[in-house]
Write a protein that holds these residues in place. Structure first.
Motif, PDB file in Angstrom:
ATOM      1  N   GLN A  39      30.204 -48.197  48.778  1.00 23.78           N
ATOM      2  CA  GLN A  39      30.377 -46.789  48.384  1.00 23.78           C
ATOM      3  C   GLN A  39      29.848 -46.491  46.989  1.00 23.78           C
ATOM      4  OE1 GLN A  39      34.628 -46.322  48.732  1.00 23.78           O
ATOM      5  NE2 GLN A  39      34.414 -44.914  50.444  1.00 23.78           N
ATOM      6  N   LYS A  40      29.546 -45.215  46.784  1.00 21.23           N
ATOM      7  CA  LYS A  40      29.245 -44.705  45.445  1.00 21.23           C
ATOM      8  C   LYS A  40      30.415 -43.832  45.019  1.00 21.23           C
ATOM      9  CE  LYS A  40      24.374 -45.143  46.161  1.00 21.23           C
ATOM     10  NZ  LYS A  40      23.138 -44.516  46.573  1.00 21.23           N
ATOM     11  N   ILE A  41      30.996 -44.165  43.876  1.00 21.20           N
ATOM     12  CA  ILE A  41      32.241 -43.524  43.443  1.00 21.20           C
ATOM     13  C   ILE A  41      32.081 -42.927  42.048  1.00 21.20           C
ATOM     14  CG2 ILE A  41      34.684 -43.950  42.876  1.00 21.20           C
ATOM     15  CD1 ILE A  41      34.694 -46.121  45.003  1.00 21.20           C
ATOM     16  N   SER A  50      40.789 -49.222  34.193  1.00 21.72           N
ATOM     17  CA  SER A  50      41.441 -49.976  35.275  1.00 21.72           C
ATOM     18  C   SER A  50      41.010 -49.513  36.664  1.00 21.72           C
ATOM     19  CB  SER A  50      42.964 -49.846  35.166  1.00 21.72           C
ATOM     20  OG  SER A  50      43.433 -50.579  34.075  1.00 21.72           O
ATOM     21  N   TRP A  51      40.980 -48.190  36.854  1.00 23.16           N
ATOM     22  CA  TRP A  51      40.567 -47.672  38.170  1.00 23.16           C
ATOM     23  C   TRP A  51      39.117 -48.038  38.449  1.00 23.16           C
ATOM     24  CZ3 TRP A  51      42.581 -42.516  40.540  1.00 23.16           C
ATOM     25  CH2 TRP A  51      43.980 -42.558  40.615  1.00 23.16           C
ATOM     26  N   THR A  52      38.275 -47.928  37.425  1.00 25.08           N
ATOM     27  CA  THR A  52      36.854 -48.243  37.585  1.00 25.08           C
ATOM     28  C   THR A  52      36.677 -49.707  38.000  1.00 25.08           C
ATOM     29  OG1 THR A  52      36.367 -46.645  35.833  1.00 25.08           O
ATOM     30  CG2 THR A  52      34.609 -48.160  36.408  1.00 25.08           C
ATOM     31  N   LEU A  53      37.392 -50.610  37.341  1.00 25.45           N
ATOM     32  CA  LEU A  53      37.297 -52.044  37.654  1.00 25.45           C
ATOM     33  C   LEU A  53      37.741 -52.336  39.082  1.00 25.45           C
ATOM     34  CD1 LEU A  53      38.709 -53.767  34.424  1.00 25.45           C
ATOM     35  CD2 LEU A  53      36.377 -53.964  35.311  1.00 25.45           C
ATOM     36  N   PHE A  54      38.871 -51.758  39.470  1.00 32.25           N
ATOM     37  CA  PHE A  54      39.396 -52.019  40.820  1.00 32.25           C
ATOM     38  C   PHE A  54      38.441 -51.450  41.876  1.00 32.25           C
ATOM     39  CE2 PHE A  54      42.153 -50.977  44.491  1.00 32.25           C
ATOM     40  CZ  PHE A  54      42.535 -52.267  44.818  1.00 32.25           C
ATOM     41  N   ALA A  55      37.954 -50.227  41.631  1.00 36.38           N
ATOM     42  CA  ALA A  55      37.021 -49.598  42.572  1.00 36.38           C
ATOM     43  C   ALA A  55      35.740 -50.438  42.688  1.00 36.38           C
ATOM     44  CB  ALA A  55      36.697 -48.181  42.124  1.00 36.38           C
ATOM     45  N   ALA A  56      35.260 -50.952  41.553  1.00 36.67           N
ATOM     46  CA  ALA A  56      34.034 -51.764  41.548  1.00 36.67           C
ATOM     47  C   ALA A  56      34.209 -53.027  42.384  1.00 36.67           C
ATOM     48  CB  ALA A  56      33.659 -52.125  40.113  1.00 36.67           C
ATOM     49  N   LYS A  57      35.398 -53.617  42.287  1.00 36.67           N
ATOM     50  CA  LYS A  57      35.701 -54.822  43.068  1.00 36.67           C
ATOM     51  C   LYS A  57      35.645 -54.511  44.564  1.00 36.67           C
ATOM     52  CE  LYS A  57      39.819 -57.280  43.047  1.00 36.67           C
ATOM     53  NZ  LYS A  57      40.974 -57.805  42.297  1.00 36.67           N
ATOM     54  N   LYS A  58      36.169 -53.336  44.918  1.00 40.40           N
ATOM     55  CA  LYS A  58      36.245 -52.955  46.330  1.00 40.40           C
ATOM     56  C   LYS A  58      34.891 -52.555  46.920  1.00 40.40           C
ATOM     57  CE  LYS A  58      40.533 -53.527  47.432  1.00 40.40           C
ATOM     58  NZ  LYS A  58      40.855 -54.508  48.461  1.00 40.40           N
ATOM     59  N   VAL A  59      34.047 -51.897  46.124  1.00 41.66           N
ATOM     60  CA  VAL A  59      32.759 -51.447  46.685  1.00 41.66           C
ATOM     61  C   VAL A  59      31.720 -52.567  46.718  1.00 41.66           C
ATOM     62  CG1 VAL A  59      33.147 -49.051  45.993  1.00 41.66           C
ATOM     63  CG2 VAL A  59      31.785 -50.521  44.496  1.00 41.66           C
ATOM     64  N   GLY A  60      31.933 -53.608  45.909  1.00 46.39           N
ATOM     65  CA  GLY A  60      31.048 -54.769  45.939  1.00 46.39           C
ATOM     66  C   GLY A  60      29.681 -54.503  45.319  1.00 46.39           C
ATOM     67  N   ASP A  61      28.799 -55.494  45.443  1.00 45.73           N
ATOM     68  CA  ASP A  61      27.485 -55.451  44.782  1.00 45.73           C
ATOM     69  C   ASP A  61      26.601 -54.297  45.247  1.00 45.73           C
ATOM     70  OD1 ASP A  61      28.354 -57.717  43.589  1.00 45.73           O
ATOM     71  OD2 ASP A  61      27.162 -59.094  44.814  1.00 45.73           O
ATOM     72  N   LYS A  62      26.760 -53.904  46.497  1.00 46.24           N
ATOM     73  CA  LYS A  62      25.895 -52.832  47.028  1.00 46.24           C
ATOM     74  C   LYS A  62      26.445 -51.438  46.710  1.00 46.24           C
ATOM     75  CE  LYS A  62      23.408 -55.242  50.633  1.00 46.24           C
ATOM     76  NZ  LYS A  62      23.814 -56.622  50.378  1.00 46.24           N
ATOM     77  N   GLY A  63      27.660 -51.386  46.187  1.00 49.05           N
ATOM     78  CA  GLY A  63      28.244 -50.107  45.795  1.00 49.05           C
ATOM     79  C   GLY A  63      28.037 -49.861  44.307  1.00 49.05           C
ATOM     80  N   HIS A  64      28.501 -48.699  43.846  1.00 47.49           N
ATOM     81  CA  HIS A  64      28.378 -48.393  42.420  1.00 47.49           C
ATOM     82  C   HIS A  64      29.506 -47.452  41.999  1.00 47.49           C
ATOM     83  CE1 HIS A  64      26.052 -48.399  38.678  1.00 47.49           C
ATOM     84  NE2 HIS A  64      26.613 -47.214  38.480  1.00 47.49           N
ATOM     85  N   VAL A  65      30.036 -47.680  40.809  1.00 49.06           N
ATOM     86  CA  VAL A  65      31.061 -46.798  40.253  1.00 49.06           C
ATOM     87  C   VAL A  65      30.550 -46.225  38.932  1.00 49.06           C
ATOM     88  CG1 VAL A  65      33.469 -46.552  39.519  1.00 49.06           C
ATOM     89  CG2 VAL A  65      32.888 -48.232  41.282  1.00 49.06           C
TER      90      VAL A  65
END
Length: 199
Positions: A39-41, A50-65
């Motif tokens: 996902q792109k967030i 904190s939210w950015t870090l957790f979201a980044a972990k969830k979207v993985g390398d192909k996602g972006h926050v």
């Protein structure tokens, strides 16, 4: 009460998150399954991160926050994060440039809160204003079918705000995380399935 606060505070430190607010997003995700790989967030009011870090972990390398806040942060972010110190409501060239590759976003999250005065009605009114401004970004920033999470202080205006989201989302839910402090007046409004249009 203090013990309760300490539990989340200590856990955040131990798990290398800059603030206990991460657990609110974890609970929101567990309940509504809003964070997906790739996902792109857009994270509004992202500091300290904190939210950015957790979201980044969830979207993985192909996602972006993309985390945006008027405050700076010392937090170190992984490669799939862009952190920008800017006013998300001002379309500066820097902000537009950072957004451009990721538009439209799959998910917009906001843990923004106003500077509190201790005067209940003033704080509620300021919180509502932030939420309305976040909502007004959606038509230009959120993709069809995308989701939206926003923090608001409980008060008489929540009902009307929720109704304004009902016209642009398939479903709108209210959620109070267990990790919110018991005395806190914050709740989260979750818009699922963006249908486009104005709030």
């Amino acid at each position: 009460m203090k013990q309760y606060r300490d539990h989340y505070f200590k856990r955040a430190k131990k798990e290398n998150y800059p603030a206990r607010s991460v657990y609110k997003l974890q609970e929101l995700n567990k309940r509504f399954n809003i964070l997906q790989k790739g996902q792109k967030i857009l994270d509004l009011g992202a500091a300290p991160g904190s939210w950015t870090l957790f979201a980044a972990k969830k979207v993985g390398d192909k996602g972006h926050v993309l985390g945006v806040d008027i405050q700076s942060t010392e937090t170190e972010f992984p490669a799939n994060v862009t952190y920008l110190q800017a006013d998300v409501f001002e379309d500066s060239p820097e902000l537009l440039g950072a957004m451009e590759p990721h538009l439209p976003f799959d998910l917009i999250i906001s843990d923004m809160a106003p500077k509190t005065t201790g005067v209940k009605f003033t704080d509620q009114a300021r919180s509502l204003e932030l939420c309305e401004r976040a909502r007004d970004l959606l038509p230009r920033r959120l993709k069809q079918g995308g989701n939206f999470v926003v923090k608001i202080f409980e008060g008489p205006d929540v009902k009307e705000y929720r109704e304004s989201l009902n016209t642009i989302f398939s479903k709108v839910k209210i959620f109070k995380p267990k990790s919110s402090r018991a005395e806190s007046k914050e709740i989260f409004v979750v818009g699922l399935g963006f249908q486009g249009g104005e709030g």
